[in-house]
Motif scaffolding. Sequence first.
Motif, PDB file in Angstrom:
ATOM      1  N   MET A 234     -14.695  -1.726 -25.418  1.00 23.08           N
ATOM      2  CA  MET A 234     -13.805  -2.176 -24.366  1.00 23.08           C
ATOM      3  C   MET A 234     -14.649  -2.906 -23.329  1.00 23.08           C
ATOM      4  SD  MET A 234     -10.927  -0.032 -22.277  1.00 23.08           S
ATOM      5  CE  MET A 234     -11.924   1.402 -22.161  1.00 23.08           C
ATOM      6  N   HIS A 235     -14.164  -4.047 -22.870  1.00 20.83           N
ATOM      7  CA  HIS A 235     -14.909  -4.901 -21.955  1.00 20.83           C
ATOM      8  C   HIS A 235     -14.065  -5.193 -20.716  1.00 20.83           C
ATOM      9  CE1 HIS A 235     -17.713  -5.525 -25.233  1.00 20.83           C
ATOM     10  NE2 HIS A 235     -16.650  -5.710 -25.997  1.00 20.83           N
ATOM     11  N   ALA A 236     -14.672  -5.050 -19.537  1.00 19.44           N
ATOM     12  CA  ALA A 236     -13.984  -5.314 -18.274  1.00 19.44           C
ATOM     13  C   ALA A 236     -14.119  -6.800 -17.944  1.00 19.44           C
ATOM     14  CB  ALA A 236     -14.592  -4.468 -17.164  1.00 19.44           C
ATOM     15  N   ILE A 237     -12.988  -7.490 -17.902  1.00 15.24           N
ATOM     16  CA  ILE A 237     -12.968  -8.917 -17.604  1.00 15.24           C
ATOM     17  C   ILE A 237     -12.172  -9.110 -16.313  1.00 15.24           C
ATOM     18  CG2 ILE A 237     -12.405 -11.223 -18.452  1.00 15.24           C
ATOM     19  CD1 ILE A 237     -14.325  -9.680 -20.289  1.00 15.24           C
ATOM     20  N   ARG A 238     -12.822  -9.699 -15.306  1.00 12.98           N
ATOM     21  CA  ARG A 238     -12.165  -9.950 -14.018  1.00 12.98           C
ATOM     22  C   ARG A 238     -11.576 -11.358 -14.040  1.00 12.98           C
ATOM     23  NH1 ARG A 238     -11.981  -7.254  -9.585  1.00 12.98           N
ATOM     24  NH2 ARG A 238     -13.687  -5.874 -10.168  1.00 12.98           N
ATOM     25  N   PHE A 239     -10.391 -11.498 -13.454  1.00 12.31           N
ATOM     26  CA  PHE A 239      -9.746 -12.811 -13.409  1.00 12.31           C
ATOM     27  C   PHE A 239      -9.107 -13.043 -12.049  1.00 12.31           C
ATOM     28  CE2 PHE A 239      -6.694  -9.784 -14.994  1.00 12.31           C
ATOM     29  CZ  PHE A 239      -5.507 -10.115 -14.357  1.00 12.31           C
ATOM     30  N   HIS A 240      -9.006 -14.314 -11.700  1.00  7.86           N
ATOM     31  CA  HIS A 240      -8.373 -14.726 -10.449  1.00  7.86           C
ATOM     32  C   HIS A 240      -7.508 -15.935 -10.753  1.00  7.86           C
ATOM     33  CE1 HIS A 240      -7.819 -15.577  -6.205  1.00  7.86           C
ATOM     34  NE2 HIS A 240      -8.174 -16.821  -6.438  1.00  7.86           N
TER      35      HIS A 240
ATOM     36  N   ALA B  66      -0.649  -9.928 -21.924  1.00  7.98           N
ATOM     37  CA  ALA B  66      -0.583  -9.230 -23.212  1.00  7.98           C
ATOM     38  C   ALA B  66       0.047 -10.123 -24.286  1.00  7.98           C
ATOM     39  CB  ALA B  66       0.197  -7.926 -23.064  1.00  7.98           C
ATOM     40  N   ARG B  67       1.089 -10.885 -23.918  1.00  7.85           N
ATOM     41  CA  ARG B  67       1.726 -11.790 -24.883  1.00  7.85           C
ATOM     42  C   ARG B  67       0.810 -12.935 -25.279  1.00  7.85           C
ATOM     43  NH1 ARG B  67       6.199 -10.881 -21.719  1.00  7.85           N
ATOM     44  NH2 ARG B  67       5.828 -12.767 -20.535  1.00  7.85           N
ATOM     45  N   GLY B  68      -0.013 -13.424 -24.340  1.00 10.33           N
ATOM     46  CA  GLY B  68      -0.873 -14.561 -24.620  1.00 10.33           C
ATOM     47  C   GLY B  68      -2.203 -14.208 -25.247  1.00 10.33           C
ATOM     48  N   LEU B  69      -2.508 -12.921 -25.358  1.00  9.73           N
ATOM     49  CA  LEU B  69      -3.794 -12.486 -25.895  1.00  9.73           C
ATOM     50  C   LEU B  69      -3.804 -12.650 -27.416  1.00  9.73           C
ATOM     51  CD1 LEU B  69      -6.155 -11.204 -24.284  1.00  9.73           C
ATOM     52  CD2 LEU B  69      -5.433  -9.028 -25.183  1.00  9.73           C
ATOM     53  N   PRO B  70      -4.753 -13.437 -27.944  1.00 13.51           N
ATOM     54  CA  PRO B  70      -4.794 -13.607 -29.403  1.00 13.51           C
ATOM     55  C   PRO B  70      -5.261 -12.330 -30.103  1.00 13.51           C
ATOM     56  CG  PRO B  70      -6.576 -14.844 -28.354  1.00 13.51           C
ATOM     57  CD  PRO B  70      -5.761 -14.224 -27.257  1.00 13.51           C
ATOM     58  N   ALA B  71      -4.659 -12.050 -31.257  1.00 17.11           N
ATOM     59  CA  ALA B  71      -5.032 -10.873 -32.053  1.00 17.11           C
ATOM     60  C   ALA B  71      -6.420 -11.086 -32.627  1.00 17.11           C
ATOM     61  CB  ALA B  71      -4.016 -10.665 -33.166  1.00 17.11           C
ATOM     62  N   PRO B  72      -7.197 -10.069 -32.843  1.00 18.67           N
ATOM     63  CA  PRO B  72      -6.892  -8.647 -32.745  1.00 18.67           C
ATOM     64  C   PRO B  72      -7.172  -8.042 -31.371  1.00 18.67           C
ATOM     65  CG  PRO B  72      -9.037  -8.895 -33.746  1.00 18.67           C
ATOM     66  CD  PRO B  72      -8.522 -10.286 -33.450  1.00 18.67           C
ATOM     67  N   ALA B  73      -7.560  -8.853 -30.382  1.00 19.33           N
ATOM     68  CA  ALA B  73      -7.843  -8.327 -29.046  1.00 19.33           C
ATOM     69  C   ALA B  73      -6.565  -7.774 -28.424  1.00 19.33           C
ATOM     70  CB  ALA B  73      -8.420  -9.423 -28.162  1.00 19.33           C
ATOM     71  N   ARG B  74      -6.756  -6.767 -27.547  1.00 19.48           N
ATOM     72  CA  ARG B  74      -5.604  -6.240 -26.819  1.00 19.48           C
ATOM     73  C   ARG B  74      -6.069  -5.650 -25.496  1.00 19.48           C
ATOM     74  NH1 ARG B  74      -4.365  -0.530 -27.602  1.00 19.48           N
ATOM     75  NH2 ARG B  74      -5.934   0.363 -28.955  1.00 19.48           N
TER      76      ARG B  74
ATOM     77  N   ALA C  80     -10.595 -14.273 -25.398  1.00 16.66           N
ATOM     78  CA  ALA C  80      -9.204 -13.845 -25.553  1.00 16.66           C
ATOM     79  C   ALA C  80      -8.488 -13.820 -24.207  1.00 16.66           C
ATOM     80  CB  ALA C  80      -9.153 -12.464 -26.211  1.00 16.66           C
ATOM     81  N   LEU C  81      -9.132 -13.277 -23.170  1.00 17.81           N
ATOM     82  CA  LEU C  81      -8.462 -13.226 -21.867  1.00 17.81           C
ATOM     83  C   LEU C  81      -8.348 -14.618 -21.258  1.00 17.81           C
ATOM     84  CD1 LEU C  81      -7.038 -11.090 -20.189  1.00 17.81           C
ATOM     85  CD2 LEU C  81      -9.016 -11.122 -18.683  1.00 17.81           C
ATOM     86  N   ALA C  82      -9.331 -15.486 -21.496  1.00 21.11           N
ATOM     87  CA  ALA C  82      -9.221 -16.871 -21.025  1.00 21.11           C
ATOM     88  C   ALA C  82      -8.025 -17.565 -21.678  1.00 21.11           C
ATOM     89  CB  ALA C  82     -10.511 -17.632 -21.309  1.00 21.11           C
TER      90      ALA C  82
ATOM     91  N   CYS D  35     -12.538 -16.194 -14.703  1.00 24.12           N
ATOM     92  CA  CYS D  35     -12.136 -15.315 -15.795  1.00 24.12           C
ATOM     93  C   CYS D  35     -13.402 -15.012 -16.590  1.00 24.12           C
ATOM     94  CB  CYS D  35     -11.083 -15.977 -16.681  1.00 24.12           C
ATOM     95  SG  CYS D  35     -10.514 -14.916 -18.026  1.00 24.12           S
ATOM     96  N   ALA D  36     -14.056 -13.890 -16.251  1.00 30.23           N
ATOM     97  CA  ALA D  36     -15.342 -13.572 -16.874  1.00 30.23           C
ATOM     98  C   ALA D  36     -15.632 -12.082 -16.772  1.00 30.23           C
ATOM     99  CB  ALA D  36     -16.463 -14.367 -16.202  1.00 30.23           C
ATOM    100  N   LEU D  37     -16.650 -11.673 -17.509  1.00 34.10           N
ATOM    101  CA  LEU D  37     -17.113 -10.295 -17.494  1.00 34.10           C
ATOM    102  C   LEU D  37     -17.349  -9.823 -16.067  1.00 34.10           C
ATOM    103  CD1 LEU D  37     -18.599  -7.782 -18.847  1.00 34.10           C
ATOM    104  CD2 LEU D  37     -20.664  -9.144 -18.558  1.00 34.10           C
ATOM    105  N   ASP D  38     -16.931  -8.601 -15.765  1.00 28.99           N
ATOM    106  CA  ASP D  38     -17.239  -7.986 -14.480  1.00 28.99           C
ATOM    107  C   ASP D  38     -18.572  -7.268 -14.643  1.00 28.99           C
ATOM    108  OD1 ASP D  38     -17.441  -5.988 -12.369  1.00 28.99           O
ATOM    109  OD2 ASP D  38     -15.395  -6.582 -11.867  1.00 28.99           O
TER     110      ASP D  38
END
Length: 108
Positions: free
Chosen positions: A1-7, A30-38, A68-70, A91-94
């Motif tokens: 699990m990775h913490a990604i901060r976004f603004h 959640a809808r825009g996140l490409p699989a298999p990421a969640r 994925a979060l980007a 939108c990057a790693l915290d």
Amino acid sequence: MHAIRFHLRAPDRPDGPPTSTPGAVHDGLARGLPAPARIEHARILTGPGTVDGVAFVLADNLLAAEAALAAACAALTGPTGPLPHWDVPHCALDTLLALGLHELPACP
């Protein structure tokens, strides 16, 4: 699990869209996140014209989680997304969370 901060930031125009609720932003990501990421968990703050948050993304590796979060942020702020034409300045790693430095040291 990775913490990604976004603004996210509304465009600089008076007729910009209203800020969404944290739940709507979470659902859009959640809808825009490409699989298999969640998204395992997210903390999202909304204000007038801004959204700040950190999402804990389950993915194969850090780069996959960031990508994925980007992509999810791009879908959220795309022309047909719930926050059309908003900017994504970050939108990057915290790094503080990744290094376990998210708490200030206790003062004597």
